[in-house]
Enzyme design. Structure first.
Site, mmCIF file in Angstrom:
data_model
loop_
_atom_site.group_PDB
_atom_site.id
_atom_site.type_symbol
_atom_site.label_atom_id
_atom_site.label_comp_id
_atom_site.label_asym_id
_atom_site.label_seq_id
_atom_site.Cartn_x
_atom_site.Cartn_y
_atom_site.Cartn_z
ATOM 1 N N TYR A 262 12.736 25.800 -110.191
ATOM 2 C CA TYR A 262 13.640 24.694 -109.892
ATOM 3 C C TYR A 262 14.644 24.599 -111.026
ATOM 4 C CZ TYR A 262 15.201 19.905 -108.905
ATOM 5 O OH TYR A 262 15.949 18.790 -108.631
ATOM 6 N N ASP B 199 16.426 29.311 -118.202
ATOM 7 C CA ASP B 199 16.484 27.861 -118.016
ATOM 8 C C ASP B 199 15.349 27.241 -118.831
ATOM 9 O OD1 ASP B 199 16.416 25.257 -117.263
ATOM 10 O OD2 ASP B 199 16.396 25.625 -115.103
ATOM 11 N N LYS C 99 16.842 17.253 -120.933
ATOM 12 C CA LYS C 99 15.851 16.228 -121.294
ATOM 13 C C LYS C 99 15.556 16.095 -122.780
ATOM 14 C CE LYS C 99 13.334 17.680 -117.116
ATOM 15 N NZ LYS C 99 12.937 16.905 -115.986
#
Ligand code: HOZ
Length: 429
Positions: free
Chosen positions: A144, A239, A267
């Site tokens: 994802y 990622d 984040k």
């Protein structure tokens, strides 16, 4: 467990927010409960609006590696806010932050700050396309990379949790440009390259997948991807939105000694405030506007509050490397304890773990990719989740997410978690 205030808020929320939540997984749909509304969090604990206290293993989905409301981070945000909260103009903090990131992750020679991991990955593939002049990307089933159009084909995280890995609303053209390989299976990547050789701009991968649950790379897999990208002149994007500064000070690329062309971060580099970033080789990054023609922008990019929180977080993590050792020790204790506890009930399942990120999979087979992750008994996971929550343990509400330990967790918290009474699980089987 009293949840009347959360339930009341959820009922109001559903009238004005789609599904009552601002991000799908937190709706608790796959675990058969209504979501809890959180009032406050400190250290390793969270309290909901009904006053229930939990040991938190979500940590805002990763960034709370030092625990919630860390005093140094709160102080940094407070001091910065005294001078204003957003200028839409450059600040010294952005330069300090960029320098720190480039020092800690050497493959990142230049970095552009954005506001979320989704923005980072969307921008990184646009940049790879601009740089190579090619259109297609290879991603991996169950990975994802945020909710950008190109990634919502066989996507993990909430998309898999809710049974919508291929979202409607994605045009055929975009779907055609997204090729899916199988994680940990280099042959599937080679086949795609063979079939589309002249048209692949980038390969993007979570080096340790967090979004089909935690799935580590097999030995050599990332190296093979790196070598293929170099040979075929494909931009290799790691990622590291979940793994960056989580599994090691230099991220997964430091841990496995891999040098990507581009890295995406999120984040954690905002210390809990909304942030993302993409960066990498100078030669590629120089194409980003206003230096080059690849356009990408944002009023709140490099926001001073986010920069000060992130800078403080990264400064603490990079100056106190013993944190990672301690996190690993606590996580090992938790992994062994949970498995023992289940074994005593005759339940033999799997935990995948790298450092302080982990997932308990309710399956009897090794989980190495999307197909094996999906062999998990999600009904049993839901039962486990509910039981743990009742006993004050707050886990990610999906089989297809990773859980996290923070430096604020104590041995006592881990013992309490291990000691949870799980006899009710036997009734579900
Ligand atoms: N997709 C996020 C974790 N992989 C969940 C974000 C959220 O619901 O807040």
């Amino acid at each position: 467990m009293k949840t009347s205030k959360s339930t009341k808020l959820f009922n109001s929320a559903k009238k004005v927010i789609p599904g009552g939540v601002n991000s799908p997984v937190r709706a608790y749909k796959s675990v058969g409960l209504n979501p809890l509304f959180i009032q406050k969090a400190k250290g390793a604990y969270m309290w909901d609006v009904d006053g229930n206290k939990y040991i938190d293993y979500v940590g805002s989905w990763g960034p709370m590696i030092l625990g919630h409301s860390h005093p140094r981070i709160l102080k940094a945000i407070g001091e910065t806010a005294k001078n204003g909260t957003s200028f839409g103009a450059p600040t010294e903090l952005e330069v300090k932050m960029a320098k720190l990131i480039t020092e800690l992750i050497p493959s990142i020679e230049m970095v552009r700050m954005v506001n979320s991991g989704t923005e980072a990955t969307m921008s990184a593939i646009r940049l790879a396309r601009a740089y190579t002049g090619k259109s297609k990307i290879i991603k991996f089933e169950g990975c994802y990379h945020g909710h950008g159009d190109s990634f919502l084909i066989k996507a993990g995280s909430g998309a898999t949790t809710l049974g919508t890995p291929d979202s409607p609303g994605i045009t055929r053209g975009i779907a055609r440009d997204t090729l899916n390989a199988k994680f940990n299976n280099i042959d599937t990547v080679k086949e795609l390259i063979k079939a589309h050789r002249s048209d692949i701009a980038a390969i993007i991968v979570e080096p340790i997948v967090g979004n089909m649950g935690c799935v580590p790379p097999k030995q050599g897999f990332l190296q093979q991807l790196r070598a293929l990208c170099t040979k075929e002149k494909i931009v290799f994007i790691l990622d590291e939105v979940m793994t960056g500064f989580r599994v090691a000070p230099g991220g997964a690329q430091g841990l496995y000694n891999i040098k990507p062309d581009l890295t995406t971060l999120g984040k954690i580099i905002g210390g809990g405030l909304p942030v993302g970033a993409y960066g990498g080789k100078r030669e590629i990054m120089k194409m980003v506007a206003p230096n080059g023609p690849m356009y990408q922008a944002g009023t709140l990019s490099g926001n001073p509050l986010a920069m000060s929180a992130g800078y403080e977080m990264l400064s603490i993590l990079s100056s106190q490397k013993s944190i990672y050792k301690r996190l690993g020790k606590l996580a090992r204790q938790l992994e062994e304890g949970i498995l023992d506890n289940l074994r005593r009930l005759g339940l033999n399942y799997r935990i995948n773990r790298v450092g302080s990120m982990f997932t308990l999979f309710f399956t009897g087979c090794d989980v190495t990719d999307y197909d094996t992750a999906k062999t998990s008994n999600t009904k049993l996971f839901a039962g486990y989740f509910q039981e743990m929550l009742k006993q004050g343990i707050y886990l990610p509400p999906s089989q297809f997410e990773a859980a996290f330990i923070s430096a604020a967790h104590t041995e006592d918290d881990i013992e309490k978690t291990i000691a949870a009474n799980l006899t009710s699980l036997k009734e579900i089987l």
